[in-house]
Design an enzyme around this catalytic site. Structure first.
Site, PDB file in Angstrom:
ATOM      1  NE  ARG A  29      -2.032  -1.715   3.554  1.00 45.30           N
ATOM      2  CZ  ARG A  29      -2.480  -1.899   4.792  1.00 45.30           C
ATOM      3  NH1 ARG A  29      -3.695  -1.465   5.114  1.00 45.30           N
ATOM      4  NH2 ARG A  29      -1.730  -2.491   5.698  1.00 45.30           N
TER       5      ARG A  29
ATOM      6  CE  LYS B  96       0.826  -2.336   9.439  1.00 45.12           C
ATOM      7  NZ  LYS B  96      -0.373  -2.652  10.258  1.00 45.12           N
TER       8      LYS B  96
END
Length: 367
Positions: free
Chosen positions: A15, A75
């Site tokens: 991502r 993240k």
């Protein structure tokens, strides 16, 4: 404001925190966007798309942190990134600090201000976490069904069954966003689905919404009664910002049939099973007490393009607010942002994280 988009370095994390279209909107508002080369490749957004909208590409990971005032990620920072954070940095990403004391300590020592997507709450909802919970919930049935296959180490049970053969049994612990999406997928396959929940109003909603699923009040006795027949057990319990409660112990797992599967969606928050430990997409499962455990800590990363688009649909307005006005004014304009502040100026500002690590806590306030 200078906005940095580093490439995610967590294993199998594809991502990216900004799409080219989101970067374009920020550039139109007068901000400068720095994107690490290949940051968007895994989600289908090549470097040329960022260049086309006016973003500046940088080849070095550290240079993104050097240039940026606002760092947007997907993240949490990994140990190799701890030293890149400094006072004056505003970090906006998923953090899940309650399950990660080393990161909590590193952020406190860095002097940076860290906001977590998953602790921003609006009207008793977690809008920046919901899209990933939706994906993880739907994924849990797909991966659970796959690992029930005999060649994947499972019992050889098809969740939907066939005419003349009963369907597989799915138990979902928690009827929140992840839980309802897991149940919706499982009922769509034709599985026999039971959702364990403690909120009676939520159970009424689930009963009306999912016509073929069963609801059951969540307690240890009811779970123990279900476990001997369960094929796929899905842990979808969330306490905002806090460690997930350990609802499943080894003794309970021993009641499950060999070859059954546990998917623990709550792994980012420490997991809801005693036997949970984080895995990766590269090596997603292990077996404990005869039960296959799928505990991938970044499940939505498997569907990186969908997940990236879904994430930015909800984060972009907060990113624009922070970039346009800075943290203090942004919090005045959108008070929900205060709940996102986990660490600021070496102080811990999230009570659930403080309780998880027995640390001092100070409520986040601005004059």
């Amino acid at each position: 404001m200078n906005i940095g988009v580093p490439k995610e370095i967590k294993e199998q994390e594809n991502r990216v925190a900004l799409t080219p279209s989101a970067a374009y909107q920020l550039i139109k508002r007068g901000h400068q966007v720095f994107v690490e080369t290949n940051a968007g490749n895994g989600a289908g957004f090549p470097d040329k798309d960022y260049e086309a909208v006016g973003a500046t590409l940088l080849t070095d990971h550290a240079s993104i942190f050097e240039k940026a005032e606002l760092i947007v990620k997907v993240k949490e920072p990994l140990p190799s990134e701890y030293g890149l954070l400094r006072p004056g940095h505003l970090l906006f990403t998923y953090l899940h600090l309650a399950a990660n004391r080393p990161l909590t300590e590193a952020l406190l020592q860095s002097g940076a201000t860290a906001l977590a997507y998953e602790t921003i709450e609006v009207n008793h909802r977690l809008p920046l976490l919901e899209p990933m919970s939706e994906i993880a919930g739907r994924m849990s049935v797909l991966v659970g069904g796959y690992f029930l296959a005999k060649h994947a180490g499972g019992s050889g049970t098809l969740l939907g069954g066939v005419p003349g053969v009963l369907p597989g049994k799915v138990v979902v612990i928690g009827g929140g966003v992840a839980g309802i999406n897991a149940a919706r997928m499982a009922t769509g396959l034709g599985a026999d689905v039971t959702i364990l929940e403690v909120d009676l109003e939520r159970m009424r909603f689930l009963d009306i919404t999912l016509h073929t699923a069963h609801t059951l009040y969540s307690n240890e006795t009811h779970l123990m009664e279900l476990l001997p027949q369960v094929d796929l057990l899905i842990g979808a319990v969330l306490v905002p910002g806090a460690r997930a409660p350990k609802l499943i112990n080894r003794a309970m797992l021993r009641q499950m049939r060999p070859g059954s599967v546990l998917v623990d969606i709550a792994v980012d928050q420490g997991g809801c099973a005693e036997t949970t430990r984080p895995t990766t997409h590269h090596d997603p499962v292990y077996v404990e007490e005869g039960v296959t455990h799928y505990c991938v800590a970044n499940m939505p990363g498997a569907y990186a393009r969908t997940a990236t688009q879904a994430l930015i649909n909800v984060t972009h307005r907060y990113i624009e607010l922070l970039a346009d006005h800075g943290l203090q004014e942004a919090c005045h304009r959108q008070p929900a942002l205060l709940g996102g502040i986990n660490v600021m100026h070496g102080t811990l500002h999230n009570e659930a994280v403080a309780q998880a690590h027995s640390m001092a806590f100070t409520p986040p306030v601005f004059p």
